[in-house]
Design a protein around this motif. Structure first.
Motif, PDB file in Angstrom:
ATOM      1  N   PHE A   1       0.829  -1.211   0.000  1.00 23.34           N
ATOM      2  CA  PHE A   1       0.000   0.000   0.000  1.00 23.34           C
ATOM      3  C   PHE A   1       0.859   1.255   0.000  1.00 23.34           C
ATOM      4  CE2 PHE A   1      -3.549  -2.710   1.375  1.00 23.34           C
ATOM      5  CZ  PHE A   1      -4.573  -2.160   0.610  1.00 23.34           C
ATOM      6  N   TRP A   2       1.928   1.241   0.741  1.00 25.06           N
ATOM      7  CA  TRP A   2       2.796   2.414   0.824  1.00 25.06           C
ATOM      8  C   TRP A   2       3.463   2.684  -0.514  1.00 25.06           C
ATOM      9  CZ3 TRP A   2       7.798   2.949   4.218  1.00 25.06           C
ATOM     10  CH2 TRP A   2       8.102   4.293   4.387  1.00 25.06           C
ATOM     11  N   ALA A   3       3.946   1.643  -1.175  1.00 25.79           N
ATOM     12  CA  ALA A   3       4.626   1.807  -2.458  1.00 25.79           C
ATOM     13  C   ALA A   3       3.669   2.220  -3.563  1.00 25.79           C
ATOM     14  CB  ALA A   3       5.332   0.502  -2.846  1.00 25.79           C
ATOM     15  N   ASN A   4       2.362   1.950  -3.391  1.00 27.67           N
ATOM     16  CA  ASN A   4       1.378   2.248  -4.426  1.00 27.67           C
ATOM     17  C   ASN A   4       0.436   3.374  -4.035  1.00 27.67           C
ATOM     18  OD1 ASN A   4       1.500  -0.022  -6.676  1.00 27.67           O
ATOM     19  ND2 ASN A   4       1.868  -1.024  -4.720  1.00 27.67           N
ATOM     20  N   GLU A   5       0.784   4.147  -2.993  1.00 27.98           N
ATOM     21  CA  GLU A   5      -0.161   5.149  -2.523  1.00 27.98           C
ATOM     22  C   GLU A   5      -0.346   6.305  -3.501  1.00 27.98           C
ATOM     23  OE1 GLU A   5       1.378   6.474   1.162  1.00 27.98           O
ATOM     24  OE2 GLU A   5       2.808   7.843   0.290  1.00 27.98           O
ATOM     25  N   GLU A   6       0.580   6.435  -4.503  1.00 32.15           N
ATOM     26  CA  GLU A   6       0.398   7.481  -5.485  1.00 32.15           C
ATOM     27  C   GLU A   6      -0.640   7.092  -6.535  1.00 32.15           C
ATOM     28  OE1 GLU A   6       2.966   5.577  -5.163  1.00 32.15           O
ATOM     29  OE2 GLU A   6       3.684   4.846  -7.087  1.00 32.15           O
ATOM     30  N   MET A   7      -1.116   5.852  -6.505  1.00 29.88           N
ATOM     31  CA  MET A   7      -2.103   5.376  -7.472  1.00 29.88           C
ATOM     32  C   MET A   7      -3.509   5.585  -6.925  1.00 29.88           C
ATOM     33  SD  MET A   7      -0.142   1.832  -8.439  1.00 29.88           S
ATOM     34  CE  MET A   7      -1.490   1.272  -9.489  1.00 29.88           C
ATOM     35  N   GLY A   8      -4.322   6.302  -7.668  1.00 26.00           N
ATOM     36  CA  GLY A   8      -5.702   6.498  -7.251  1.00 26.00           C
ATOM     37  C   GLY A   8      -5.843   7.498  -6.123  1.00 26.00           C
ATOM     38  N   ASP A   9      -6.957   7.412  -5.419  1.00 23.39           N
ATOM     39  CA  ASP A   9      -7.295   8.392  -4.389  1.00 23.39           C
ATOM     40  C   ASP A   9      -6.940   7.941  -2.979  1.00 23.39           C
ATOM     41  OD1 ASP A   9      -8.325  10.114  -6.260  1.00 23.39           O
ATOM     42  OD2 ASP A   9     -10.353   9.307  -6.117  1.00 23.39           O
ATOM     43  N   LEU A  10      -6.364   6.751  -2.816  1.00 22.09           N
ATOM     44  CA  LEU A  10      -6.091   6.226  -1.485  1.00 22.09           C
ATOM     45  C   LEU A  10      -4.697   6.611  -1.000  1.00 22.09           C
ATOM     46  CD1 LEU A  10      -7.486   2.604  -1.905  1.00 22.09           C
ATOM     47  CD2 LEU A  10      -8.640   4.583  -0.914  1.00 22.09           C
ATOM     48  N   ILE A  11      -4.569   6.779   0.314  1.00 21.95           N
ATOM     49  CA  ILE A  11      -3.265   7.002   0.919  1.00 21.95           C
ATOM     50  C   ILE A  11      -3.216   6.237   2.240  1.00 21.95           C
ATOM     51  CG2 ILE A  11      -4.024   9.137   2.054  1.00 21.95           C
ATOM     52  CD1 ILE A  11      -1.130  10.161   1.711  1.00 21.95           C
ATOM     53  N   LEU A  12      -2.115   5.536   2.479  1.00 23.88           N
ATOM     54  CA  LEU A  12      -1.986   4.765   3.708  1.00 23.88           C
ATOM     55  C   LEU A  12      -1.946   5.701   4.901  1.00 23.88           C
ATOM     56  CD1 LEU A  12      -1.594   2.024   5.063  1.00 23.88           C
ATOM     57  CD2 LEU A  12       0.878   2.282   4.697  1.00 23.88           C
ATOM     58  N   ASP A  13      -2.890   5.515   5.825  1.00 29.08           N
ATOM     59  CA  ASP A  13      -3.013   6.405   6.983  1.00 29.08           C
ATOM     60  C   ASP A  13      -2.347   5.830   8.218  1.00 29.08           C
ATOM     61  OD1 ASP A  13      -4.130   8.798   8.194  1.00 29.08           O
ATOM     62  OD2 ASP A  13      -5.496   7.477   9.254  1.00 29.08           O
ATOM     63  N   GLY A  14      -2.354   4.509   8.387  1.00 25.40           N
ATOM     64  CA  GLY A  14      -1.736   3.912   9.550  1.00 25.40           C
ATOM     65  C   GLY A  14      -2.129   2.462   9.715  1.00 25.40           C
ATOM     66  N   VAL A  15      -1.478   1.810  10.666  1.00 22.82           N
ATOM     67  CA  VAL A  15      -1.733   0.406  10.973  1.00 22.82           C
ATOM     68  C   VAL A  15      -2.263   0.320  12.398  1.00 22.82           C
ATOM     69  CG1 VAL A  15      -0.761  -1.913  11.143  1.00 22.82           C
ATOM     70  CG2 VAL A  15       0.143  -0.294   9.446  1.00 22.82           C
ATOM     71  N   VAL A  16      -3.465  -0.226  12.554  1.00 24.16           N
ATOM     72  CA  VAL A  16      -4.107  -0.383  13.858  1.00 24.16           C
ATOM     73  C   VAL A  16      -4.109  -1.863  14.216  1.00 24.16           C
ATOM     74  CG1 VAL A  16      -6.258  -0.178  15.157  1.00 24.16           C
ATOM     75  CG2 VAL A  16      -5.546   1.662  13.610  1.00 24.16           C
ATOM     76  N   CYS A  17      -3.651  -2.181  15.416  1.00 18.45           N
ATOM     77  CA  CYS A  17      -3.581  -3.569  15.863  1.00 18.45           C
ATOM     78  C   CYS A  17      -4.458  -3.755  17.097  1.00 18.45           C
ATOM     79  CB  CYS A  17      -2.137  -3.950  16.188  1.00 18.45           C
ATOM     80  SG  CYS A  17      -1.921  -5.653  16.765  1.00 18.45           S
ATOM     81  N   VAL A  18      -5.341  -4.759  17.050  1.00 20.35           N
ATOM     82  CA  VAL A  18      -6.172  -5.116  18.198  1.00 20.35           C
ATOM     83  C   VAL A  18      -5.502  -6.283  18.920  1.00 20.35           C
ATOM     84  CG1 VAL A  18      -8.455  -5.793  18.996  1.00 20.35           C
ATOM     85  CG2 VAL A  18      -8.224  -4.395  16.937  1.00 20.35           C
TER      86      VAL A  18
END
Length: 393
Positions: free
Chosen positions: A146-163
């Motif tokens: 996701f980080w390497a492809n965040e320039e594609m489209g409208d999405l951007i990696l915001d963070g990783v949440v762990c339960v």
């Protein structure tokens, strides 16, 4: 001869643009990115409970949830994407096909493209995307994708949440793998930006303190929340900007300091990562936090060279000795000329990003203290001393 002359160009007025969203490249570039959260956690931690809460609670967000619809197994080939609309009492569900398996140990570009396409076609748009990983997933490769492809489209990696299942996490962290390999639960904690210490109602206060101490030992940069049935204000999970906000490390460090102050007893300091810069844990996972002074340009370039050798070539400069296994890297770097950078890294992928006008941002540290944090198997004083020596600080 007249027939061979080029035709005259006629002046034609451009038609007025139609009302509605612009599709110009500039508008597409300026359009805000949609934050995407990766949700991880070991089997039974409470991920599905959190997603159920997100889909049913009146929280005011339009959220697209990509979830493991049939449970935490590694052979599911269909995922449901559910849209939660605050203006409606209903949710709508669609399915996307991931032909090569679930969101587990690998994540293909086609999966990212499929999510982007479904988000783009969501009626009325959405505010936030949450992608659930399986309970046995190693989040590292998925974060990198996701980080390497965040320039594609409208999405951007915001963070990783762990339960985290607070009742069973100590046993899960201690599970051994062949060859002393880092297990999935350890990787999930190490790669996370935010932790939900869930099932608070099933542990005592002392047990919760022990769990939190263990979790912070593995990853001292975490923001920690205590939850029951995975319920908490969603605003604390949304817009984390964990891969771009320079205050992410300082905010977590302040939370660590508050935690230490709460648990001092008899005038003694707690044994805690904010006071102990390196701390070992199960299967050799360690964290090293290296304070940085203001750097000049030459020192900054040497720091970048050190990171390239450490993370790309698995060599520790200047001796070029073999590097330990790095799971996560974070940093906040300040230069003498006023420039400031944030370091983010997952495995061998890292980025040093300059932050313009950061002095005007709320929450920015004003003590001129930079830092670099490495989380992984076998990290410790060797890396710290080598970085200090090579950079010249």
């Amino acid at each position: 001869m007249e027939d061979e002359e080029p035709p005259r160009l006629l002046e034609v007025s451009s038609p007025e643009p139609e009302a509605g969203p612009s599709t110009s490249s500039k508008d597409q570039y300026d359009r805000p990115k949609i934050p995407l959260t990766l949700l991880t956690g070991y089997l039974g931690a409470g991920k599905s409970t959190l997603l159920d809460y997100i889909l049913k609670e009146e929280h005011g967000y339009k959220i697209a949830v990509c979830m493991n619809d049939f449970g935490d197994t590694t052979d599911i080939e269909a995922k449901s994407l559910t849209l939660s609309d605050p203006n409606s009492q209903q949710t709508t569900t669609e399915f996307l096909s991931l032909p090569n398996g679930c969101l587990c140990c690998s994540f293909k570009d086609m999966g990212i493209a499929a999510i982007e396409e479904m988000v783009a076609n969501a009626p009325g748009g959405i505010d936030w995307v949450m992608v659930e990983l399986t309970g046995v997933a190693d989040p590292g490769p998925i974060v990198r994708s996701f980080w390497a492809n965040e320039e594609m489209g409208d999405l951007i990696l915001d963070g990783v949440v762990c339960v985290v299942d607070s009742r069973n996490v100590q046993k899960q962290l201690a599970e051994q793998r062949d060859g002393d390999e880092i297990n999935e639960c350890q990787k999930q904690v190490a790669c996370a930006d935010v932790i939900l210490l869930n099932k608070l109602d099933l542990v005592t206060k002392d047990q919760m303190k022990e769990v939190e101490s263990t979790i912070r030992t593995i990853n001292p940069t975490l923001k920690v929340h205590h939850t029951t049935h995975s319920r908490m204000p969603l605003s604390d999970l949304f817009n984390l900007r964990a891969f771009s906000d320079p205050t992410a490390i300082t905010s977590a460090q302040q939370q660590d300091d508050d935690h230490v102050n709460e648990h001092k007893h008899d005038g003694e300091e707690c044994s805690h990562p904010s006071h102990i810069k390196t701390e070992s844990h199960t299967n050799g996972i360690k964290t090293v936090l290296i304070p940085l002074p203001l750097l000049n340009q030459e020192q900054y370039l040497r720091l970048n060279e050190f990171l390239e050798s450490l993370l790309w070539e698995s060599k520790i400069l200047p001796s070029k000795s073999p590097s330990p296994e790095i799971l996560r890297s974070k940093g906040y770097i300040l230069l003498e000329d006023g420039r400031e950078y944030v370091l983010q890294g997952v495995a061998d992928l890292f980025e040093l990003k300059e932050l313009p006008d950061i002095s005007n941002q709320a929450g920015t540290s004003d003590d001129n203290n930079g830092k670099v944090v490495f989380i992984g198997k076998g990290v410790g004083e060797e890396i710290k001393n080598a970085l200090i020596d090579f950079v010249g600080i």
